[in-house]
Design a protein around this motif. Structure first.
Motif, PDB file in Angstrom:
ATOM      1  N   GLN A   1       0.796  -1.334  -0.022  1.00 41.97           N
ATOM      2  CA  GLN A   1      -0.176   0.130  -0.003  1.00 41.97           C
ATOM      3  C   GLN A   1       0.760   1.152  -0.071  1.00 41.97           C
ATOM      4  OE1 GLN A   1      -3.490   0.749  -0.293  1.00 41.97           O
ATOM      5  NE2 GLN A   1      -3.381  -1.786  -0.859  1.00 41.97           N
ATOM      6  N   ASN A   2       2.087   1.147   0.530  1.00 43.52           N
ATOM      7  CA  ASN A   2       2.873   2.635   0.420  1.00 43.52           C
ATOM      8  C   ASN A   2       3.478   2.607  -0.885  1.00 43.52           C
ATOM      9  OD1 ASN A   2       2.294   2.915   3.158  1.00 43.52           O
ATOM     10  ND2 ASN A   2       4.069   1.439   3.991  1.00 43.52           N
ATOM     11  N   VAL A   3       3.428   1.817  -1.834  1.00 47.52           N
ATOM     12  CA  VAL A   3       4.174   1.859  -3.119  1.00 47.52           C
ATOM     13  C   VAL A   3       3.060   2.896  -3.764  1.00 47.52           C
ATOM     14  CG1 VAL A   3       4.733   0.957  -5.255  1.00 47.52           C
ATOM     15  CG2 VAL A   3       5.244  -0.006  -3.184  1.00 47.52           C
ATOM     16  N   PHE A   4       3.614   4.039  -4.600  1.00 51.96           N
ATOM     17  CA  PHE A   4       2.857   4.803  -5.584  1.00 51.96           C
ATOM     18  C   PHE A   4       3.830   5.152  -6.619  1.00 51.96           C
ATOM     19  CE2 PHE A   4       3.779   9.251  -4.720  1.00 51.96           C
ATOM     20  CZ  PHE A   4       4.414   9.267  -3.531  1.00 51.96           C
TER      21      PHE A   4
ATOM     22  N   ALA B   1       9.351   9.433   0.834  1.00 55.38           N
ATOM     23  CA  ALA B   1       9.856   8.275   1.060  1.00 55.38           C
ATOM     24  C   ALA B   1      10.554   8.436   2.562  1.00 55.38           C
ATOM     25  CB  ALA B   1      11.123   8.205   0.121  1.00 55.38           C
ATOM     26  N   SER B   2      10.961   9.739   2.878  1.00 56.26           N
ATOM     27  CA  SER B   2      11.666   9.995   3.993  1.00 56.26           C
ATOM     28  C   SER B   2      10.549   9.629   5.334  1.00 56.26           C
ATOM     29  CB  SER B   2      12.253  11.557   4.145  1.00 56.26           C
ATOM     30  OG  SER B   2      10.996  12.290   4.269  1.00 56.26           O
ATOM     31  N   VAL B   3       9.314   9.845   4.900  1.00 59.11           N
ATOM     32  CA  VAL B   3       8.297   9.614   6.211  1.00 59.11           C
ATOM     33  C   VAL B   3       7.602   8.229   5.820  1.00 59.11           C
ATOM     34  CG1 VAL B   3       8.291  11.690   6.737  1.00 59.11           C
ATOM     35  CG2 VAL B   3       6.509  11.047   5.112  1.00 59.11           C
ATOM     36  N   GLY B   4       8.289   7.291   4.995  1.00 64.65           N
ATOM     37  CA  GLY B   4       7.643   6.042   4.772  1.00 64.65           C
ATOM     38  C   GLY B   4       7.024   5.293   3.683  1.00 64.65           C
ATOM     39  N   LEU B   5       6.790   6.204   2.912  1.00 62.89           N
ATOM     40  CA  LEU B   5       6.138   5.700   1.583  1.00 62.89           C
ATOM     41  C   LEU B   5       7.394   5.371   0.794  1.00 62.89           C
ATOM     42  CD1 LEU B   5       3.547   8.302   0.860  1.00 62.89           C
ATOM     43  CD2 LEU B   5       3.327   6.279   2.304  1.00 62.89           C
ATOM     44  N   ARG B   6       7.070   4.434  -0.362  1.00 66.91           N
ATOM     45  CA  ARG B   6       7.773   3.690  -1.036  1.00 66.91           C
ATOM     46  C   ARG B   6       7.681   4.253  -2.772  1.00 66.91           C
ATOM     47  NH1 ARG B   6      10.264   0.505   2.319  1.00 66.91           N
ATOM     48  NH2 ARG B   6      11.853  -0.340   0.855  1.00 66.91           N
ATOM     49  N   PRO B   7       7.865   5.706  -3.093  1.00 69.88           N
ATOM     50  CA  PRO B   7       7.598   6.164  -4.236  1.00 69.88           C
ATOM     51  C   PRO B   7       8.409   5.713  -5.244  1.00 69.88           C
ATOM     52  CG  PRO B   7       8.589   7.855  -2.883  1.00 69.88           C
ATOM     53  CD  PRO B   7       8.593   6.586  -2.266  1.00 69.88           C
TER      54      PRO B   7
ATOM     55  N   PRO C   1      13.593   5.200   0.806  1.00 63.71           N
ATOM     56  CA  PRO C   1      13.299   3.965  -0.195  1.00 63.71           C
ATOM     57  C   PRO C   1      12.447   4.542  -1.197  1.00 63.71           C
ATOM     58  CG  PRO C   1      11.755   4.093   1.717  1.00 63.71           C
ATOM     59  CD  PRO C   1      12.631   5.313   1.902  1.00 63.71           C
ATOM     60  N   MET C   2      13.286   4.849  -2.489  1.00 65.16           N
ATOM     61  CA  MET C   2      12.768   5.449  -3.503  1.00 65.16           C
ATOM     62  C   MET C   2      13.319   4.867  -4.820  1.00 65.16           C
ATOM     63  SD  MET C   2      13.339   9.492  -4.294  1.00 65.16           S
ATOM     64  CE  MET C   2      12.536  10.339  -5.672  1.00 65.16           C
ATOM     65  N   VAL C   3      12.540   4.770  -5.702  1.00 65.95           N
ATOM     66  CA  VAL C   3      13.137   4.291  -6.987  1.00 65.95           C
ATOM     67  C   VAL C   3      12.891   5.632  -8.069  1.00 65.95           C
ATOM     68  CG1 VAL C   3      13.031   2.520  -9.139  1.00 65.95           C
ATOM     69  CG2 VAL C   3      12.513   1.808  -6.685  1.00 65.95           C
ATOM     70  N   ILE C   4      13.917   5.793  -8.702  1.00 65.45           N
ATOM     71  CA  ILE C   4      13.981   6.592  -9.918  1.00 65.45           C
ATOM     72  C   ILE C   4      14.194   5.873 -11.220  1.00 65.45           C
ATOM     73  CG2 ILE C   4      14.876   8.690 -10.948  1.00 65.45           C
ATOM     74  CD1 ILE C   4      15.917   9.972  -8.194  1.00 65.45           C
TER      75      ILE C   4
END
Lengths: 325, 410
Positions: free
Chosen positions: A22-25, A71-77, A112-115
């Motif tokens: 759910q944290n991935v967008f 990402a710094s507050v917990g999501l995984r963009p 936790p971030m992917v570009i």
């Protein structure tokens, strides 16, 4: 195993991440209604909604930075740049924010971030749209850099990227989107820093990544016709680099040619040549050769661009010079 | 002329003869009406400062407002309208008013002490002091809840202290020690305390704005009522990230407060010299439909009440809002800058006469909020806290050299 395209492999990796976490967008320019400049996210907006699939303004610094913040507050963009050339507009956010944030906060913050970004030259887009800045970004500590060369690796590396608690540059060579390959139905991940031996050989080690591996395959076929048995190493990630696999191969073959699809000067292969000669000098039968794009801005004209681009002939030529030493 | 302005009824909108400024006044009035808070008295002194702007003929022949010198209100009024206010604040109790005073003294002493230890070589790198701007940061941050997020710029010690970060660990970070908040790897410009939702300390001008938008986006995504506040200076408003982030926040209706500390100088460049509309930010946000509150940044109660109104609205409605606090740093841009090359001594002196550390305790006394003895006790307790922080920093060890390799990756 089913055969799918590189594009379909990435689409699959993104879809399963959205569906399972759910944290991935995902966000980026024209990834929603338009379906993505390279159609990777076609149909995503309809299927997952505008919370999970966010079209952004053409503001690379703002939306890459927003990805870092989320990402710094917990999501995984998962942020898509339409071209890695456009990373220049967001470089401060990528380097100073995404990569440095953890270190300069003393380890308090994770990003936790992917570009994701298409990379590479060869389709006459001129100087601004044809660059391969994965080699610049691979130098930055605090970030990983993955560069798949085939559909199976694309899926495995993308899964690892999305699960990573660190920022990842995921560079997709635009020539590869239509490339087909077998992809296992069983779930798998491919770790960073683990190179793949694409083809084994005893006479020569060829090293590249991404689309460069395709060039090496063509070169190896040509060399085989001349009786030279080449081993191909696909780095799969430029940060970290699997030096051990390269060194072990060079210790076996005694010769190496390394290919950058980016400009030769300042490319990642100069780092690898340096490391390998430090660790395997006694095994070398000749200098390590380096092939890369010529050191000029990317020209538009097809003939000029093709001349600047390194190809299989350039690799074969470098090998001949090496063997004649 | 200043007298005449102050004699106006506080709530009467003032036309500046410039259309945009009139609209700006109306916009504020509408905002105030909506929220039932009489900010007019508080922003009166700001308006008087605006009056001091002299039209300037540029080389292109276009008349623009200039802000080459500032004329604060007469110090005899202490920046507030005594006649209009029966109490110092309708919203804040005495304990809170006194707490804000203690923070004010704490920040001032902390900064002075950093300066001393810079001279001694214990603090290195670039050192940007918050001296003069204390009322702004305290007024703003005290309106937030612990669950709210703060993102700020490199002049960040004041914000960190106002947020309640451990002064020992901030000072240890200044000294580069392993007990510092960033284990000695961040320094003055990169103060973080993620547990207190204090997300830096960012040293590239304007770079923190997108980051803050992302934190606000995460709140919207997770459907919280958490507010994100991002601080920046007037200098940042000429960065692309400022405009990009305002647009993004407006398009996505992010729950964020853009808090501009307009200290009138981006390093050595007067805002009127480097910005098309000079120090007038009233309609700059109009293009993004972000409401603006302007407030006297030297008046801690005014900043607190204006910010509280903004926080309440963002928390309830989730859309962005912009606060401009006009303030002044009494010292140079960094410790390397004496601060006298690009501004007149008279301008600095005028602002120093509105020093919140002079005006605010006087107001506390005038309104019977605290006695002189109580204020003296506070000053003594602050001195003890600062002494303890220096001792803690001094006695802490440097990071082990192997720690250079820690915290590169999660």
């Amino acid at each position: 195993m089913p055969e799918i395209t590189f594009r379909e492999a990435i689409t699959q990796g993104l879809a399963e991440a959205i569906e399972t976490d759910q944290n991935v967008f995902i966000m980026g320019e024209d990834i929603g209604e338009y379906g993505g400049a390279y159609s990777v996210t076609k149909g995503f907006l309809e299927k997952y909604g505008d919370k999970r699939v966010k079209d952004t303004p053409i503001s690379e610094a703002a939306f890459v930075g927003a990805g870092v913040g989320a990402a710094s507050v917990g999501l995984r963009p998962i942020v898509e740049l339409m071209s890695i050339s456009f990373s220049l507009v967001a470089f401060d956010q990528i380097v100073n924010m995404a990569a440095n944030l953890r270190y300069m906060s003393g380890g308090q913050i994770k990003v936790p971030m992917v570009i994701r970004a298409p990379t590479g030259a060869g389709v006459q887009l001129g100087a601004t749209h044809s660059q391969s800045f994965e080699t610049w970004l691979a130098e930055v500590p605090g970030m990983y850099c993955a560069c798949p060369s085939n559909p199976s690796d694309a899926l495995g590396l993308l899964r690892t990227s999305i699960k990573s608690d660190n920022p990842v540059i995921f560079a997709e060579h635009s020539h590869l989107y239509g490339a087909r390959g077998e992809v296992s139905d069983d779930y798998y991940e491919i770790p960073f820093g683990k190179a793949r031996i694409d083809r084994t050989g005893d006479d020569l080690t060829l090293v590249s990544y991404g689309f460069g591996v395709r060039v090496l395959q063509e070169a190896a076929d040509a060399l085989a016709a001349e009786g030279i048995d080449a081993e191909i190493i696909d780095l799969r990630s430029l940060s970290p680099v699997d030096f051990d696999t390269v060194v072990a191969s060079v210790q076996k073959t005694g010769r190496a040619v390394m290919l950058d699809t980016a400009r030769k000067t300042g490319g990642i292969m100069s780092e690898i040549v340096s490391e390998v000669q430090e660790r395997a000098m006694d095994w070398l039968d000749g200098p390590i050769m380096r092939v890369g794009a010529k050191d000029v801005p990317w020209p538009y004209n097809r003939g000029l661009e093709q001349d600047i681009l390194p190809d299989a002939d350039d690799v074969v030529e470098a090998t001949r010079r090496l063997i004649s030493v | 002329m200043q007298r005449a302005r102050l004699d106006r009824a506080p709530s009467a909108p003032i036309s500046f003869g410039i259309e945009s400024k009139f609209e700006f006044t109306l916009r504020n009035a509408q905002f105030i009406a909506l929220h039932g808070i009489d900010l007019c008295a508080r922003i009166e002194s700001f308006r008087v400062m605006e009056q001091a702007e002299k039209p300037r003929v540029s080389t292109t022949g276009i008349v623009r407002p200039a802000f080459t010198e500032s004329t604060p209100v007469s110090p005899s009024t202490n920046g507030y309208n005594v006649k209009a206010a029966a109490t110092l604040s309708n919203d804040l109790d005495n304990a809170e008013l006194v707490r804000m005073y203690r923070l004010m003294v704490l920040i001032r002493r902390f900064e002075e002490t950093c300066g001393q230890h810079y001279s001694l070589g214990n603090v290195r790198g670039f050192l940007h002091l918050y001296i003069g701007q204390e009322a702004t940061g305290i007024g703003a941050i005290s309106a937030l809840e612990p669950r709210d997020y703060i993102v700020t710029h490199y002049r960040d010690h004041g914000h960190a202290i106002a947020r309640g970060l451990d002064t020992n660990r901030i000072m240890a970070e200044m000294f580069g020690k392993r007990t510092g908040l960033s284990k000695g790897k961040g320094g003055s410009m990169h103060i973080f305390d993620a547990a207190k939702h204090f997300m830096g300390g960012h040293a590239i001008v304007g770079a923190q704005l997108p980051l803050a938008a992302g934190i606000a986006l995460a709140q919207q995504y997770q459907d919280t009522d958490v507010v994100t506040m991002v601080f920046f200076g007037d200098g940042a408003t000429n960065q692309g990230t400022f405009h990009e982030t305002l647009n993004l926040a407006s398009v996505w209706q992010l729950p964020i407060i853009f808090f501009m500390e307009n200290n009138l100088y981006g390093m050595g460049s007067a805002v009127g010299r480097v910005r098309h509309r000079g120090a007038d930010f009233s309609d700059a946000m109009g293009a993004y439909d972000v409401d603006v509150i302007s407030v006297d940044g030297m008046d801690v109660v005014a900043v607190r009440e204006a910010t509280q109104a903004a926080v309440d609205r963002v928390r309830a409605q989730g859309s962005p809002i912009f606060i401009e606090a006009k303030t002044f740093r009494f010292v140079g841009h960094s410790f390397a800058d004496p601060g006298d090359q690009y501004r007149e001594r008279s301008e600095v002196d005028l602002w120093r006469r509105r020093d919140p550390l002079e005006t605010y305790p006087q107001r506390l006394l005038d309104f019977g909020v605290a006695s002189q003895a109580e204020l003296d006790d506070i000053a003594a307790s602050v001195d003890a806290e600062i002494d303890a922080a220096v001792e803690f920093a001094t006695n802490s060890s440097d990071p082990d050299l192997s720690e250079a390799f820690d915290d590169v990756y999660a």
